[in-house]
Design a protein around this motif. Structure first.
Motif, short mmCIF file in Angstrom:
data_model
loop_
_atom_site.label_atom_id
_atom_site.label_comp_id
_atom_site.label_asym_id
_atom_site.label_seq_id
_atom_site.Cartn_x
_atom_site.Cartn_y
_atom_site.Cartn_z
N ARG A 25 0.83 -1.21 0.00
CA ARG A 25 0.00 0.00 0.00
C ARG A 25 0.86 1.27 0.00
N LYS A 26 0.27 2.38 -0.46
CA LYS A 26 0.97 3.66 -0.60
C LYS A 26 0.39 4.69 0.37
N SER A 27 1.11 5.81 0.50
CA SER A 27 0.68 6.87 1.40
C SER A 27 -0.46 7.67 0.78
N THR A 30 0.82 10.13 -1.94
CA THR A 30 1.15 9.47 -3.20
C THR A 30 -0.12 9.24 -4.02
N LYS A 157 4.46 2.45 -9.50
CA LYS A 157 5.59 3.29 -9.10
C LYS A 157 5.86 4.36 -10.15
N ALA A 160 3.10 6.94 -10.14
CA ALA A 160 3.27 7.91 -9.06
C ALA A 160 4.30 8.96 -9.44
#
Length: 428
Positions: A25-27, A30, A157, A160
């Motif tokens: 998972r990402k912030s 992001t 990635k 993002a």
């Protein structure tokens, strides 16, 4: 050893055929940047101008704000289950349409997206030629199309990174353009008439309905449901809302719906190219990323290869000039996607009460009632009562809930097989 190998394979992918684990998972920020890039859609500049031209500035901005809020609400409705279960739209359709039935929505989304990829790639090449007339259209389209395909193939990635680069630059250049546009006219042009605020709202909602329903492709990387909802709202209001207002101001000051021509009239041709270049790159990257996920649900091949294949097909559409013929067909296909998403929304919130099972527990191969509800939604959209996107969405939700309620009352065992709840019932 086998488990270790499987984990390594999952971690090296973008979890296209599995749920995203918490470790992947990402912030919040992001996700917000990615969603902002999702909303920075070049076609939405024209959408903003189309809404505001007949309404004038005040009413036009009101319609844009409300339409953007509705688009955010639709995105949140699917972003929440996407974050909870770690699933994109293609995998969520397995819960609703069945393991085999879900391939039908995935085919539709793939066709729509690689077609739009071709259209936007052709637009990018044309913008480049406007600034540098010596360039060859086909060469620019091939280089741009394949380059963006490679970036999209890398996965979340790279998406993002595109968001981190594109969003600040587009916002800065766009804000400069706003000040220039405001200063270039003592007053804004009055609306030409022939529209109302509700009509403007319906235009805005319909223009980004597909983007709203596929927001879960990004939200599945959120750490919590709340972060997913907040990321959607922040990103779409910053991205989608901004470019729509910019398009409205462009039309009402220069009379130009083409932002490049409007900026060029203000002595900002180079800035206009940078603005639209980053805008289109972020949009096409997101489009192709979702296409790869949908194709993975159909063929179960490596997402990277499928994304590259879709990018090549989209580039062919651009280079051969087929984008001129794709417009009406793609608009028709796009009009049938909101009802498709409406069935998933109804299934999660009303039929299964916000509780999808695990992917491996899905035993239903084909839910015919989901397809019937989708077809009814398409029929409602064709009637064009108010806004096709909203008409179809509401109709598909109502029909699906009614059909599944009738099945539950008349054939409870069959209902359990359709909804994959037989394991829970036997456990109770």
């Amino acid at each position: 050893m086998g488990m270790e190998k499987n984990n390594k394979t999952a971690n090296s992918s973008d979890f296209e055929v599995t749920a995203v684990p918490q470790s992947g998972r990402k912030s919040l920020w992001t996700l917000a940047f990615i969603f902002a890039g999702w909303g920075l859609n070049s076609s939405e500049i024209i959408s903003g101008g189309t809404i505001a031209a007949p309404l004038g500035l005040t009413k036009g901005v009101v319609a844009i704000i409300i339409a953007t809020a509705v688009n955010c609400a639709l995105a949140v409705l699917l972003a929440v289950p996407g974050a909870k279960k770690g699933l994109g739209f293609a995998l969520m359709t397995r819960h609703t349409y069945g393991n085999i039935g879900s391939k039908i929505p995935s085919v539709v989304i793939s066709v729509v997206h690689f077609g739009w990829y071709g259209i936007l790639t052709a637009l990018l090449a044309n913008v480049a030629i406007q600034v540098m007339p010596s360039l060859n259209f086909k060469i620019v389209a091939i280089v741009a199309g394949l380059a963006i395909a490679v970036v999209a193939a890398v996965g979340i990635k790279a998406t993002a990174i595109i968001g981190y680069l594109a969003v600040p630059c587009v916002l800065i250049v766009g804000l400069i353009g706003v000040f220039k546009l405001t200063g270039s006219a003592s007053t804004f042009m009055p609306g030409t008439g022939g529209s109302t605020i509700p009509m403007g709202i319906s235009q805005g909602v319909g223009a980004f309905a597909v983007g709203s329903l596929l927001a879960c492709d990004i939200a599945r990387f959120s750490r919590t449901k709340g972060q997913a909802a907040l990321g959607v709202c922040i990103g779409l209001f910053i991205g989608l809302g901004f470019v729509r207002v910019l398009g409205a101001m462009s039309v009402l000051t220069t009379g130009q719906p083409d932002i490049v021509l409007a900026f060029a009239a203000l002595g900002m041709a180079g800035a206009a190219f940078l603005f639209l270049f980053l805008n289109i790159v972020s949009t096409t990257d997101n489009i192709l990323y979702s296409t790869g996920l949908s194709l993975s649900n159909i063929f179960r091949w490596n997402r990277v290869y499928l994304t590259l294949i879709a990018g090549v097909l989209g580039t062919v559409v651009a280079v051969m000039g087929l984008d001129k013929f794709f417009g009406a067909w793609l608009n028709f296909l796009a009009s049938i996607i909101p009802p498709m998403g409406g069935v998933v929304i109804a299934d999660y919130y009303f039929v299964k009460r916000r509780d999808f099972c695990e992917l491996e527990d899905i035993k239903c191969p084909f839910n015919v009632f989901a397809l019937i509800a989708w077809a009814c939604g398409i029929a409602a959209a064709m009637l064009n009562i108010w806004c096709p996107a909203i008409d179809g969405l509401i109709a598909s939700i109502l029909v699906y809930v009614i059909l599944m309620y009738a099945v539950k009352k008349s054939r409870p065992e069959y209902y359990c097989r359709l909804t994959n709840t037989q394991a829970k019932i036997s456990a109770q």
